[in-house]
Design a protein around this motif. Structure first.
Motif, PDB file in Angstrom:
ATOM      1  N   LEU A  20       0.805  -1.208   0.000  1.00  0.00           N
ATOM      2  CA  LEU A  20       0.000   0.000   0.000  1.00  0.00           C
ATOM      3  C   LEU A  20       0.838   1.257   0.000  1.00  0.00           C
ATOM      4  N   ASP A  21       1.997   1.221   0.564  1.00  0.00           N
ATOM      5  CA  ASP A  21       2.741   2.462   0.533  1.00  0.00           C
ATOM      6  C   ASP A  21       3.787   2.440  -0.567  1.00  0.00           C
ATOM      7  N   GLY A  22       3.618   1.470  -1.433  1.00  0.00           N
ATOM      8  CA  GLY A  22       4.355   1.583  -2.663  1.00  0.00           C
ATOM      9  C   GLY A  22       5.711   0.921  -2.709  1.00  0.00           C
ATOM     10  N   LEU A 284     -11.921  -2.646   5.059  1.00  0.00           N
ATOM     11  CA  LEU A 284     -12.563  -1.744   4.100  1.00  0.00           C
ATOM     12  C   LEU A 284     -13.563  -2.493   3.224  1.00  0.00           C
ATOM     13  N   ILE A 328     -13.006   3.103  11.702  1.00  0.00           N
ATOM     14  CA  ILE A 328     -12.402   2.387  10.573  1.00  0.00           C
ATOM     15  C   ILE A 328     -11.148   3.096  10.098  1.00  0.00           C
ATOM     16  N   VAL A 329     -11.281   4.419   9.917  1.00  0.00           N
ATOM     17  CA  VAL A 329     -10.134   5.169   9.419  1.00  0.00           C
ATOM     18  C   VAL A 329      -8.951   5.005  10.369  1.00  0.00           C
ATOM     19  N   VAL A 332      -7.574   1.320  10.124  1.00  0.00           N
ATOM     20  CA  VAL A 332      -6.885   1.057   8.862  1.00  0.00           C
ATOM     21  C   VAL A 332      -5.577   1.838   8.784  1.00  0.00           C
ATOM     22  N   MET A 333      -5.612   3.103   9.224  1.00  0.00           N
ATOM     23  CA  MET A 333      -4.376   3.881   9.191  1.00  0.00           C
ATOM     24  C   MET A 333      -3.318   3.282  10.102  1.00  0.00           C
ATOM     25  N   ASN A 336      -1.839   0.273   8.473  1.00  0.00           N
ATOM     26  CA  ASN A 336      -0.944   0.636   7.381  1.00  0.00           C
ATOM     27  C   ASN A 336       0.390   1.178   7.895  1.00  0.00           C
ATOM     28  N   PHE A 337       0.313   1.991   8.953  1.00  0.00           N
ATOM     29  CA  PHE A 337       1.560   2.510   9.503  1.00  0.00           C
ATOM     30  C   PHE A 337       2.405   1.380  10.087  1.00  0.00           C
ATOM     31  N   ASP A 340       4.038  -0.340   7.403  1.00  0.00           N
ATOM     32  CA  ASP A 340       5.153   0.471   6.966  1.00  0.00           C
ATOM     33  C   ASP A 340       6.392   0.194   7.816  1.00  0.00           C
TER      34      ASP A 340
END
Lengths: 355, 324, 557
Positions: A20-22, A284, A328-329, A332-333, A336-337, A340
């Motif tokens: 997700l962060d590429g 999500l 949710i936000v 999910v954040m 993701n962190f 990362d």
């Protein structure tokens, strides 16, 4: 770029893989195992880490310890981990924290806004159910879904990917064509059909009686494993050419032993990072499924179905959407962190050691 | 290269056949176009039987699949069960709408994501980088249908408060779309919100991707060499690094483009756009088995095709990869 | 790629948009005046309302302004003649239609032709033709013979009296014989409402559908019929915009993108009632929600306890219908004052409504006592066993079925589930997408929640509540319910032509039914006619006519 999608993944064995962060991941025949490649991707490159880099050989355990220490120094990831654990604990102990049951209807107190009286911190919904309680129980349900999806799809994906990558040949071909098949199915159609087929309610496996969240999780897992399968296959394709694998083969180790004792531990980094992606994607997608009417069914609360149900009322009863939405936000954040941070800590391409 | 393409195409044929049969079995057993009619009290049972017979609904699944394959190849996917409309022309009309939507979304995504990604990489750990990172993580965490709804409310409120129509919130055109420039402008006013809604997640994802890809290239040996040779930083970044960093993003974009044909359901539902996604939802609620099948086949073929395109393009652009 | 160029491009786009906003605002006001824009949440598939697939709600709303109907249902549930007046005779039952002298068909760009007796006869022959996929032949199948008396008079003789005769020969049942005769009716009025012989739009109502007027997926445009024989429409144009999501239609009417919407009443629409420039008319609709018990129909699996009258009564007492209606409609301000429905068939608002089910008010004690007297053990007194009754070894746990995706029913279910939990009866959610198409006709449910559409014409209900037998009687009774008295009364009501007697027979049947509680009516779904105040002349018609019934009287400021 889809609405109801699997987590980002490569469309073909030769395409690069993304999280997700590429971060670029292994792809097909050209896994990035460039020893000594410089990197700026890890912001917290510490003295001890640098010291490590000069070392020649590392044991598996010390690699993990090394990764752990790097992760702990990743402030954003650590902060996220703390927040996530706090949120999940709230969900796990919903029964103790919440003042009401998630399905306790109070028709004399419907659509009340957030207030401290009677502990309706998040207000009440159309049937007078305490929304704070519903959000807490919703966290629990969504976490169960996400956890189950990530475990199941990781196991499935790892098995398929490792066997395809290790054995190659016709087995690789067969498994990858099967993966292609799953990938060509539009996710929406699969979700829809599966929801209709498996029906509503619980899965009864004789001894095990699983709730409907596991039904939804099963459907999602059946869609989400393909990404991990491709990552693992790519890693294995390159790992099997490595000297230590050759050496293990020469010394007469069995295939299964080589896969699980030698190659898998060296692939854990990308696998774990992918797990976090799947987890975030599952949360999500559960909400999107609920929007289309095929998610977790009320009165069970899940963060997704709370938003989908409150969505139509958001102009008047904003709290019905904002609280589960924010939850949710946040979740999910955080995930993701953490992902990362884990990538920085675990990604083998960033460890300047001889594999 | 040519043999590679041919082999890939040959591989995808059995894949499509197997998946079409599986989907057909599921779809045919779970949808019933005659549901509404059967629910009608005092319904004319003979007419129901007539429709069933005409569309082979009374036959076993295998036989129905056979009829469907025949129709798909010889009659452009056959006709709808209710009303006997040819399916393909309708679907092509819907495809045009979806194409406008996804091409616009893809272009917007690439422009923004590349700009943000490159700038973030070049100014790594700057305030810009951090705020973009935060924004993209936020973008990745917002459910699409929610975003669409919020945008609608915002723009309707602007219109009601100040009487300024910036964007429309429903449909593809005005009732009287006009011609020439007026037509174009009102079409853009209708498409901006759906395009933005569809693009948000990808902008977030792609910009992160671009940033990482860029960082990797910037730190690669040959760029260091270029720098060491004393080339201007700007020239290094734009000429050497940027081009190489773009390759993986382009591949990803090509693959995603294929999945988008079947991936706009929510956006089109929220904004009332007559595209592929709406076509699917309408077919689903009407129980139009053959429309659903045709839709799934077309979208699946798109996925397969654009995957192949991505591979071939990558093979051309990246000398390290050879396709065989 | 130069960033500077990019910014320039963005600037140009923004500037263009700024120019546009003013431009299109003036365009907006220029096109106003003679056009009404509907926000329709569903697009019809075909425009032939007689054949299968043509009976979607918005389809009838498009057809109704184009085709003439013999009788029109008014908001007070009365049938009033529009195209013809009727003389009724008994023994044998005979209907004589006297068609309005001036009534004509209009063909766009062509001549007008009188609507004649032959058009009635053609309609009948098409509807009874076995090769056509006619949705329903009810009433028409009883016609034994027809006779054209003169150009404007036609007489039909029936094999038996048909009480619902006013529903016969509605829109598209009176057919332009010069256009339809000899055609394959399965292919007529699919994408247009044209004369299939020459491809010209045809109309006998205040509007017509011009060629190319239907842009599938987007909108359908009707134009005023300049030669309409009745009071001509004041609006020049009616546009139906197809917007599938109700949220979107609500935003569209707020943003003046549409003028009229007719959505399902929902909570988020309530603020529209207090929005300047928007008016909402609430009606008591013909659709009534109810729960049905499976008393042994089909192969199951179903819970046999529902065969026991006391269990059914306990459920009826255990449910708090007043609280459900109040929570869903009154307290939410969606439809304040919506009453609990206490009869199926004859609905509130009808002067013959008696309310036989009114005894079933919420009474937990009575429900518990009934379960005890049914020989059940356990119940709420023994929370250890889950607090659910067990009767002769069977648990009082029922699969509760509804069609997935309906939030209103979901909420109703949740309320009932909570209420019945208090009296030791367990409801298990069992919603499926095929609940109504497969599970109901196969008897695969314990309790099912769905709706029937009531009508000002109360005949034909023996099909649902009569005793199922053979292949043509009470085929929509999917409950295994049978009471000879009810069956007899409802069958007789079909042939009773005196309205007072027809109502008396039906009420007698209901009085008998309530003793056995095979069904529990809940409420009539309210209807919401929402329009911009620039529209005048709209009057909500809560019958199945829908909002367009008087569209020729509408004006737009």
């Amino acid at each position: 770029m889809t609405e109801v999608s699997r987590p980002p993944e490569p469309g073909s064995p030769d395409a690069p893989l993304v999280d997700l962060d590429g971060t670029l991941y292994a792809s097909g025949s050209q896994v990035r195992t460039m020893p000594g490649a410089p990197t700026d991707l890890a912001p917290e490159l510490t003295d001890s880490a640098l010291a490590h880099e000069s070392g020649l050989e590392l044991k598996a355990r010390s690699q993990w310890a090394y990764a752990r220490s790097r992760f702990f120094r990743h402030r954003l990831a650590m902060g996220s981990l703390v927040v996530l654990i706090a949120v999940l604990l709230c969900g796990a102990f919903a029964g103790h924290i919440a003042s009401y049951s998630y399905d306790a209807i109070d028709l004399n107190n419907i659509n009340a806004g957030p207030t401290t009286t009677a502990h309706h911190y998040f207000g009440t919904d159309q049937l007078g159910r305490d929304y704070f309680s519903r959000v807490l129980y919703g966290i629990r349900t969504s976490a169960r879904v996400a956890f189950f999806v990530s475990i199941l799809s990781t196991i499935l994906g790892t098995l398929v990917g490792s066997f395809a990558g290790y054995f190659g040949g016709w087995l690789d071909n067969l498994l990858m064509r099967f993966t292609d098949l799953i990938l060509t199915l539009p996710p929406l159609a699969v979700l829809l059909v599966a929801a209709a087929r498996l029906g509503n309610g619980t899965i009864n496996l004789g001894l095990f009686h699983l709730g409907q969240e596991y039904r939804v999780a099963l459907i999602l897992a059946l869609l989400f494993w393909t990404g991990i399968a491709r990552v693992v296959r790519g890693l294995f394709l390159s790992l099997r050419e490595k000297e230590y694998v050759e050496a293990a083969k020469a010394s007469g180790s069995g295939d299964v032993r080589i896969i699980f004792r030698h190659m898998l531990p060296n692939s854990m980094g990308p696998i774990i990072v992918n797990m976090t992606l799947v987890t975030a994607g599952a949360i999500l997608t559960e909400s999107a499924l609920s929007f289309l009417g095929f998610g977790i069914k009320p009165p069970t609360a899940a963060l997704g179905n709370l938003i989908a149900q409150g969505e139509t009322q958001m102009q008047t009863q904003w709290w019905l959407v904002v609280f589960p939405g924010l939850t949710i936000v946040i979740i999910v954040m955080c995930i993701n962190f953490i992902g990362d941070g884990l990538r920085d800590a675990l990604d083998p391409t960033q460890r300047r050691i001889r594999a | 290269m040519v043999t590679y393409i041919i082999r890939r195409l040959l591989y995808s044929i059995p894949v499509l056949f197997v998946s079409s049969f599986l989907i057909f079995t599921f779809v045919a057993t779970t949808t019933d176009p005659l549901e509404a009619a059967k629910m009608q009290p005092n319904v004319n049972k003979a007419a129901i039987a007539l429709v069933q017979k005409e569309n082979h609904l009374d036959k076993p699944i295998i036989e129905r699949y056979g009829y469907w394959v025949q129709d798909a190849f010889t009659h452009d996917f056959g006709k709808t069960i209710l009303g006997s409309r040819p399916i393909l022309p309708d679907m092509l009309n819907r495809l045009k709408v979806t194409l406008q939507l996804i091409i616009a979304a893809e272009v917007l995504t690439l422009l923004l994501a590349i700009a943000v990604g490159v700038y973030s990489a070049v100014r790594q750990y700057s305030i810009f980088d951090y705020s973009m990172t935060t924004l993209s993580f936020l973008g990745l965490a917002i459910p699409v249908f929610w975003l669409g709804l919020i945008l609608q409310i915002i723009f309707v409120n602007i219109f009601n408060k100040w009487g300024v129509r910036i964007f429309y919130t429903s449909g593809l055109d005005n009732v009287d779309p006009g011609t020439g420039l007026h037509f174009l402008i009102q079409r853009i006013q209708h498409l901006v919100l759906p395009v933005f809604t569809l693009a948000t997640i990808s902008i977030a994802g792609y910009s992160r991707f671009m940033r990482a890809s860029m960082l990797e290239v910037i730190n690669a040996d040959y760029i260091r060499t270029a720098r060491a040779k004393g080339l201007i930083e700007r020239r290094v970044v734009l000429k050497h690094a940027f081009r190489n960093a773009l390759i993986p993003l382009m591949t990803l974009a090509a693959i995603d483009f294929g999945t988008l044909f079947g991936g706009t359901v929510i956006t089109e539902t929220v904004y009332g756009l007559p595209g592929m996604g709406r076509y699917f939802i309408d077919a689903l609620s009407g129980g139009e088995t053959y429309v659903i099948m045709a839709w799934l086949m077309v979208t699946s073929v798109m996925v397969v095709f654009f995957n192949l395109v991505a591979d071939v393009v990558l093979g051309f652009l990246d000398p390290r990869i050879r396709l065989d | 790629m130069h960033l500077r160029k990019l910014w320039l491009l963005a600037g140009v786009v923004l500037a263009a948009l700024a120019v546009v906003t003013t431009g299109s605002a003036s365009q907006q006001s220029a096109q106003a005046g003679g056009t009404v824009i509907f926000g329709a949440d569903q697009e019809p598939g075909i425009l032939n309302g007689d054949i299968i697939g043509g009976n979607l709600f918005w389809g009838t709303e498009v057809i109704s302004p184009v085709f003439p109907t013999t009788y029109r249902v008014y908001p007070d549930f009365s049938f009033r003649p529009e195209l013809a007046t009727t003389t009724v005779q008994n023994n044998p039952f005979r209907l004589t239609y006297h068609i309005k002298r001036n009534a004509v068909w209009y063909e766009a760009g062509g001549p007008t032709r009188p609507i004649t007796a032959a058009d009635y006869v053609t309609g009948l022959s098409v509807i009874m033709n076995k090769n056509f996929k006619i949705l329903s032949q009810t009433g028409y199948e009883d016609i034994k013979s027809s006779r054209i008396i003169n150009k404007k008079t036609v007489r039909f003789t029936f094999s038996k009296p048909f009480a619902g005769w006013k529903t016969l020969f509605g829109a598209q049942a009176v057919m332009p014989s010069f256009a339809v005769s000899g055609e394959d009716f399965n292919k007529v009025w699919i994408n247009d409402m044209n004369n299939p012989k020459d491809g010209k739009p045809i109309s006998g109502g205040p509007f017509y559908l011009p060629n190319g007027g239907w842009d599938r997926g987007k909108q359908l445009t009707l134009l005023r019929n300049p030669k309409y024989w009745g009071p001509k429409a004041k609006l020049a144009k009616a546009v139906y915009r197809f917007l599938p999501d109700t949220n979107t239609t609500a935003e569209a009417i707020r943003g003046r993108e549409v003028d009229v919407i007719y959505p399902q009443p929902q909570l988020f629409l309530v603020p529209l009632r207090h929005t300047a420039g928007i008016k909402v008319q609430v009606g008591r609709g013909p659709i009534f929600e109810h729960i049905d018990f499976n008393m042994g129909f089909g192969k199951g699996p179903f819970n046999p306890l529902l065969k026991n009258l006391k269990v059914r009564q306990a459920i009826a007492y255990g449910i708090d219908r007043r609280a459900i209606v109040s929570a869903l409609y009154t307290k939410t301000d969606i439809a304040p004052g919506l009453p609990v429905l206490n009869d199926p068939i004859i609905l509130t608002g009808n002067k013959n409504y008696k309310g036989h089910w009114k005894g079933y008010t919420h009474n937990a004690k009575k429900a518990i006592a009934l379960m005890k007297s049914a020989g059940c053990t356990g119940g709420p007194a023994t929370p250890g066993a889950g607090g659910v009754w067990t009767c002769n070894g069977t648990k009082a746990s029922f699969k509760f079925k509804w069609k997935s995706g309906n939030q209103l029913r979901e909420l109703s279910f949740e309320a009932m589930q909570a209420q019945l939990k208090d009296v030791g009866i367990q409801l298990v959610a069992d919603d499926t997408p095929n609940a109504l198409s497969q599970d109901l006709p196969n008897g695969n449910y314990d309790i099912i929640l769905f709706a029937w559409v009531g009508s000002p014409d109360i005949s034909g209900w023996d099909d649902i509540y009569g005793c199922r037998s053979g292949s043509d009687h009470a085929q929509d009774n999917n409950q295994g319910y049978c009471d000879k008295t009810v069956d007899r009364d409802l069958v007789n009501a079909n042939h009773q032509l005196v309205p007072a007697r027809q109502y008396a027979l039906t009420n007698a049947a209901l009085a008998q039914m309530v003793k056995q509680v095979p069904t529990v009516p809940l409420f009539q779904k309210p209807t919401y006619l929402i329009y911009r105040t620039s529209m005048k002349g709209l009057l909500e018609n809560p019958t199945s006519e829908g909002p367009v019934w008087n569209i020729n009287k509408w004006t737009k400021a």
